[in-house]
Enzyme design. Structure first.
Site, PDB file in Angstrom:
ATOM      1  N   ASN A   9      41.665  48.085  37.409  1.00 24.42           N
ATOM      2  CA  ASN A   9      41.936  46.661  37.629  1.00 24.42           C
ATOM      3  C   ASN A   9      43.364  46.408  37.153  1.00 24.42           C
ATOM      4  OD1 ASN A   9      42.088  43.883  37.689  1.00 24.42           O
ATOM      5  ND2 ASN A   9      40.646  43.557  35.993  1.00 24.42           N
ATOM      6  N   TRP A  10      44.259  46.280  38.107  1.00 21.71           N
ATOM      7  CA  TRP A  10      45.683  46.113  37.758  1.00 21.71           C
ATOM      8  C   TRP A  10      46.004  44.713  37.258  1.00 21.71           C
ATOM      9  CZ3 TRP A  10      48.637  48.745  42.446  1.00 21.71           C
ATOM     10  CH2 TRP A  10      48.510  50.140  42.309  1.00 21.71           C
ATOM     11  N   LYS A  11      45.070  43.781  37.443  1.00 19.24           N
ATOM     12  CA  LYS A  11      45.318  42.379  37.076  1.00 19.24           C
ATOM     13  C   LYS A  11      46.613  41.907  37.770  1.00 19.24           C
ATOM     14  CE  LYS A  11      42.705  43.215  32.919  1.00 19.24           C
ATOM     15  NZ  LYS A  11      42.405  42.867  31.531  1.00 19.24           N
ATOM     16  N   HIS A  94      35.206  38.376  36.674  1.00 19.34           N
ATOM     17  CA  HIS A  94      35.867  39.001  35.519  1.00 19.34           C
ATOM     18  C   HIS A  94      35.992  37.957  34.401  1.00 19.34           C
ATOM     19  CE1 HIS A  94      38.985  40.747  32.993  1.00 19.34           C
ATOM     20  NE2 HIS A  94      38.620  41.915  33.502  1.00 19.34           N
ATOM     21  N   GLU A 166      31.323  44.462  30.364  1.00 19.18           N
ATOM     22  CA  GLU A 166      32.612  44.401  29.672  1.00 19.18           C
ATOM     23  C   GLU A 166      32.502  43.473  28.467  1.00 19.18           C
ATOM     24  OE1 GLU A 166      36.008  45.695  32.406  1.00 19.18           O
ATOM     25  OE2 GLU A 166      35.865  43.521  32.543  1.00 19.18           O
ATOM     26  N   SER A 215      38.914  48.811  27.033  1.00 22.89           N
ATOM     27  CA  SER A 215      39.751  49.818  26.366  1.00 22.89           C
ATOM     28  C   SER A 215      39.372  51.262  26.709  1.00 22.89           C
ATOM     29  CB  SER A 215      39.713  49.624  24.844  1.00 22.89           C
ATOM     30  OG  SER A 215      40.160  48.350  24.491  1.00 22.89           O
ATOM     31  N   GLY A 236      41.318  48.534  32.756  1.00 14.56           N
ATOM     32  CA  GLY A 236      42.444  47.619  32.877  1.00 14.56           C
ATOM     33  C   GLY A 236      43.755  48.320  32.568  1.00 14.56           C
ATOM     34  N   GLY A 237      44.235  48.139  31.345  1.00 16.32           N
ATOM     35  CA  GLY A 237      45.551  48.638  30.938  1.00 16.32           C
ATOM     36  C   GLY A 237      45.813  50.092  31.310  1.00 16.32           C
TER      37      GLY A 237
HETATM   38  C1  PEP Z   1      39.368  44.603  31.843  1.00 19.44           C
HETATM   39  O1  PEP Z   1      40.006  43.593  31.538  1.00 19.44           O
HETATM   40  O2  PEP Z   1      38.605  44.620  32.817  1.00 19.44           O
HETATM   41  C2  PEP Z   1      39.529  45.805  31.033  1.00 19.44           C
HETATM   42  C3  PEP Z   1      38.537  46.639  30.976  1.00 19.44           C
HETATM   43  O3  PEP Z   1      40.740  45.942  30.392  1.00 19.44           O
HETATM   44  P1  PEP Z   1      41.171  47.121  29.400  1.00 19.44           P
HETATM   45  O4  PEP Z   1      40.747  48.416  30.016  1.00 19.44           O
HETATM   46  O5  PEP Z   1      42.664  46.988  29.312  1.00 19.44           O
HETATM   47  O6  PEP Z   1      40.468  46.858  28.109  1.00 19.44           O
END
Ligand code: PEP
Length: 253
Positions: A9-11, A94, A166, A215, A236-237
């Protein structure tokens, strides 16, 4: 056996050129993966990403959609619009959309129904806040969100959905300093699976894909994804870097 689905998920990150570069770099790194590889990119990157992922095993998704087909909804994009350019996946509900854009269990349910009716594959997010977890409410919150999201769906529709558990407190940008352990994640996913079994029966609950998100990185992906009930992740990140994302996809190689 359920397939593992690893979705990035690149946001609100990456311009079309970045997306093209990323897909060019990722393609050879994941081409032999037995896991489903999905990139959920900003709307403006969708078309370019679809073109560049065309003859690869990388699937492209959006990060949101509207539940209406068309109309006076300035700034919105419908499921029909996504479908028309060949998008396969769409993230729905989300926690950032729930928190900042008034997404409710009701709109999540409407979007889910619309996505399924169009043959889009929805990734529906559920998860509790830190205070809900600390007050012993995590199970209730997660089960309620799941039930309301799936309300009115038929068994065969539920089987087509991907659920992403999540825990909001574990998302890297939330900076609570806490992350869910693989045991926390597996336990919560089991709550969800059990609830689905109660409502839709054991065949559906055994088939439904439930990811973990929060994470996920190359350093913890293997531990998480090898747990009994975790069917891959929403990332995400760590999905913003092709080398890092490829390591997550290839956690079992
Ligand atoms: C998210 O926001 O869907 C997510 C899982 O972010 P991250 O992996 O950066 O915690």
């Amino acid at each position: 056996m359920r397939k593992k689905v690893i979705a990035g998920n690149w946001k609100m990150n990456k311009l079309p050129n970045d997306a093209i570069e990323f897909i060019t770099e990722l393609t050879p790194l994941v081409k032999n993966s037995e896991n489903e590889v999905v990139l959920c990119v900003p709307y403006t990157d969708l078309f370019y990403s679809l073109l560049h992922a065309q003859d690869t095993n990388i699937k492209i998704g959006a990060q949101n959609m509207h539940f209406e087909e068309r109309g006076a909804y300035t700034g919105e994009v419908s499921g029909e619009m996504l479908k028309s350019i060949g998008v396969e996946y769409v993230i729905i509900g989300h926690s950032e959309r729930r928190a900042y854009y008034n997404e409710t269990d009701e709109t999540v349910n409407k979007k889910l129904k619309k996505a399924l009716s169009l043959g889009l594959k929805p990734i529906v997010c559920v998860g509790e806040t830190l205070s809900q977890r600390e007050n012993g409410l995590a199970k209730d919150v997660v089960i309620t969100q799941t039930k309301l999201a799936l309300q009115g769906l038929k068994n065969e529709e539920v089987e087509k959905i991907i659920i992403a558990y999540e825990p909001i407190w574990s998302i890297s940008t939330i900076s609570t300093g806490k992350t869910a352990t693989k045991e926390d994640a597996n336990e919560a996913i089991k709550w969800i699976r059990k609830e689905i079994e109660k409502i839709y029966g054991s065949e559906v609950s055994e088939n439904v894909i439930i990811q973990y998100g929060g994470s996920v990185k190359s350093g913890n992906a293997k531990d998480l994804f090898e747990m009994s009930d975790i069917d891959g992740g929403l990332v995400g990140g760590a999905s913003l870097d092709a080398q890092e994302f490829a390591k997550i996809v290839n956690y079992n190689v």
